[in-house]
Scaffold this active site. Sequence first.
Site, PDB file in Angstrom:
ATOM      1  N   LEU A   8       0.832  -1.203   0.000  1.00  0.00           N
ATOM      2  CA  LEU A   8       0.000   0.000   0.000  1.00  0.00           C
ATOM      3  C   LEU A   8       0.868   1.254   0.000  1.00  0.00           C
ATOM      4  O   LEU A   8       0.699   2.155   0.822  1.00  0.00           O
ATOM      5  CB  LEU A   8      -0.944  -0.004   1.212  1.00  0.00           C
ATOM      6  CG  LEU A   8      -2.014  -1.101   1.227  1.00  0.00           C
ATOM      7  CD1 LEU A   8      -2.816  -1.049   2.517  1.00  0.00           C
ATOM      8  CD2 LEU A   8      -2.933  -0.973   0.010  1.00  0.00           C
ATOM      9  N   MET A  11       0.844   4.381  -4.942  1.00  0.00           N
ATOM     10  CA  MET A  11       0.066   3.870  -6.061  1.00  0.00           C
ATOM     11  C   MET A  11      -0.841   2.732  -5.624  1.00  0.00           C
ATOM     12  O   MET A  11      -2.003   2.659  -6.029  1.00  0.00           O
ATOM     13  CB  MET A  11       0.978   3.416  -7.202  1.00  0.00           C
ATOM     14  CG  MET A  11       0.212   2.986  -8.448  1.00  0.00           C
ATOM     15  SD  MET A  11       1.253   2.621  -9.882  1.00  0.00           S
ATOM     16  CE  MET A  11       1.709   4.274 -10.392  1.00  0.00           C
ATOM     17  N   GLY A  12      -0.335   1.827  -4.777  1.00  0.00           N
ATOM     18  CA  GLY A  12      -1.162   0.728  -4.307  1.00  0.00           C
ATOM     19  C   GLY A  12      -2.374   1.213  -3.539  1.00  0.00           C
ATOM     20  O   GLY A  12      -3.489   0.710  -3.709  1.00  0.00           O
ATOM     21  N   SER A 122       0.772   2.359 -15.572  1.00  0.00           N
ATOM     22  CA  SER A 122       1.193   3.740 -15.752  1.00  0.00           C
ATOM     23  C   SER A 122       0.045   4.666 -15.354  1.00  0.00           C
ATOM     24  O   SER A 122      -1.120   4.335 -15.555  1.00  0.00           O
ATOM     25  CB  SER A 122       1.597   3.997 -17.211  1.00  0.00           C
ATOM     26  OG  SER A 122       2.038   5.328 -17.379  1.00  0.00           O
ATOM     27  N   GLY A 124       0.747   7.037 -12.466  1.00  0.00           N
ATOM     28  CA  GLY A 124       1.314   7.774 -11.347  1.00  0.00           C
ATOM     29  C   GLY A 124       0.281   8.242 -10.347  1.00  0.00           C
ATOM     30  O   GLY A 124      -0.723   7.581 -10.085  1.00  0.00           O
ATOM     31  N   LYS A 174       5.600  -2.225 -21.038  1.00  0.00           N
ATOM     32  CA  LYS A 174       5.794  -1.142 -20.069  1.00  0.00           C
ATOM     33  C   LYS A 174       7.247  -0.668 -20.065  1.00  0.00           C
ATOM     34  O   LYS A 174       7.519   0.532 -19.906  1.00  0.00           O
ATOM     35  CB  LYS A 174       5.402  -1.617 -18.667  1.00  0.00           C
ATOM     36  CG  LYS A 174       5.579  -0.583 -17.559  1.00  0.00           C
ATOM     37  CD  LYS A 174       4.783   0.681 -17.823  1.00  0.00           C
ATOM     38  CE  LYS A 174       4.601   1.558 -16.596  1.00  0.00           C
ATOM     39  NZ  LYS A 174       5.808   1.957 -15.917  1.00  0.00           N
ATOM     40  N   HIS A 177       7.593   1.526 -23.018  1.00  0.00           N
ATOM     41  CA  HIS A 177       6.846   2.747 -22.686  1.00  0.00           C
ATOM     42  C   HIS A 177       7.718   3.699 -21.876  1.00  0.00           C
ATOM     43  O   HIS A 177       7.806   4.900 -22.151  1.00  0.00           O
ATOM     44  CB  HIS A 177       5.593   2.349 -21.899  1.00  0.00           C
ATOM     45  CG  HIS A 177       4.900   3.463 -21.176  1.00  0.00           C
ATOM     46  ND1 HIS A 177       5.362   3.977 -19.975  1.00  0.00           N
ATOM     47  CD2 HIS A 177       3.769   4.151 -21.460  1.00  0.00           C
ATOM     48  CE1 HIS A 177       4.548   4.932 -19.563  1.00  0.00           C
ATOM     49  NE2 HIS A 177       3.576   5.062 -20.450  1.00  0.00           N
ATOM     50  N   ASN A 178       8.411   3.174 -20.867  1.00  0.00           N
ATOM     51  CA  ASN A 178       9.240   4.020 -20.026  1.00  0.00           C
ATOM     52  C   ASN A 178      10.483   4.508 -20.751  1.00  0.00           C
ATOM     53  O   ASN A 178      10.962   5.617 -20.498  1.00  0.00           O
ATOM     54  CB  ASN A 178       9.627   3.276 -18.745  1.00  0.00           C
ATOM     55  CG  ASN A 178       8.491   3.256 -17.737  1.00  0.00           C
ATOM     56  OD1 ASN A 178       7.320   3.370 -18.097  1.00  0.00           O
ATOM     57  ND2 ASN A 178       8.818   3.102 -16.471  1.00  0.00           N
ATOM     58  N   GLU A 181       9.338   7.394 -22.668  1.00  0.00           N
ATOM     59  CA  GLU A 181       9.149   8.488 -21.698  1.00  0.00           C
ATOM     60  C   GLU A 181      10.470   9.197 -21.423  1.00  0.00           C
ATOM     61  O   GLU A 181      10.518  10.436 -21.365  1.00  0.00           O
ATOM     62  CB  GLU A 181       8.574   7.904 -20.415  1.00  0.00           C
ATOM     63  CG  GLU A 181       8.372   8.873 -19.276  1.00  0.00           C
ATOM     64  CD  GLU A 181       7.938   8.136 -18.016  1.00  0.00           C
ATOM     65  OE1 GLU A 181       8.724   8.127 -17.045  1.00  0.00           O
ATOM     66  OE2 GLU A 181       6.842   7.557 -18.014  1.00  0.00           O
ATOM     67  N   TYR A 182      11.561   8.445 -21.266  1.00  0.00           N
ATOM     68  CA  TYR A 182      12.880   9.052 -21.045  1.00  0.00           C
ATOM     69  C   TYR A 182      13.210  10.005 -22.200  1.00  0.00           C
ATOM     70  O   TYR A 182      13.683  11.125 -21.980  1.00  0.00           O
ATOM     71  CB  TYR A 182      13.962   7.964 -20.984  1.00  0.00           C
ATOM     72  CG  TYR A 182      14.167   7.298 -19.649  1.00  0.00           C
ATOM     73  CD1 TYR A 182      13.098   6.947 -18.838  1.00  0.00           C
ATOM     74  CD2 TYR A 182      15.444   6.985 -19.205  1.00  0.00           C
ATOM     75  CE1 TYR A 182      13.296   6.314 -17.620  1.00  0.00           C
ATOM     76  CE2 TYR A 182      15.657   6.349 -17.980  1.00  0.00           C
ATOM     77  CZ  TYR A 182      14.578   6.016 -17.206  1.00  0.00           C
ATOM     78  OH  TYR A 182      14.774   5.386 -16.004  1.00  0.00           O
TER      79      TYR A 182
END
Length: 304
Positions: A8, A11-12, A122, A124, A174, A177-178, A181-182
């Site tokens: 938790l 994000m969790g 994704s 955030g 993913k 994807h990241n 993003e960079y």
Amino acid sequence: MELGLIGLGRMGANMARRLRKGGIGVVAWNRNADVTKDLANETGLKAANSLEDLVSRLKTPRIVWLMLPAGDVTQQHLDQLAPRLAPGDIVVDGANSYYKDSMRRGQALAAKKLHYIDAGVSGGVWGLENGYALMLGGEKAAMEHLTPIIKVLAPAPDKGWLHCGPVGSGHFVKMVHNGIEYGMMQAYAEGFALMKAREDFKLDLGAVAEMWRHGSVVRSWLLDLTAEFLALDQELQGIAPYVADSGEGRWTALEGIEQGVPTPVMSLALMMRFASQGKDEYADRLLAMMRRGFGGHATKEKTK
């Protein structure tokens, strides 16, 4: 419908909130019991006091979603969880795990007749309000059982999520994807730095970013965020010039090498993050000394 949620962090916890708002039952366990109790009081989820307690509260076939840091922490929890599950149960790994680790974990759990789904997540801190983009890998039957939960977490029941393919494919997508993003972040950073350097124009960078948000080909969520903070502070003097890398950029660069696929933008963006972490300081000092050696160019003394 109900699932178990382990972990938790921010994000969790937000995923748990979104699930509860969508009518999905959640049995949660976190190493910090106070975090679980507080979230239970807020959302009405069920707080488990151990892994055994969490598993015992779920109906078969169970769905247990791990939202933990990638690497050893996720592996340790999988090792503890698997013996407590029954054949047909589903484990979802929502960490930014390396896709090759996910493939290995999927095989190991399949030998125990357990289903493994790797979930690239994704969104955030905005996922609670806007939903999460979900990239998922795993067996079709397990995915079908998980789909009602995915539709609640996604931006819309029919948008923002994809069953990418077999185990490993979700975390692979993913990872890429990241990497993208960079590259996008680096391009924005360089562009705004270039505009700031033209001091005679006295550009309002916040206004430029806001204008670009509407109709331009470079508009994006990253630009939305950039416009927001530049409107408040264009100098950013209080921010240290240090950019961390989470690991996915490294994996993307390595994948390009392994596959023989050119990824110069993503790889260079990763190198620039290394540079921001001070890992090029010695090389820069050597370069300065070389220039002094062959051309007599002056060097600057380091200030404290």
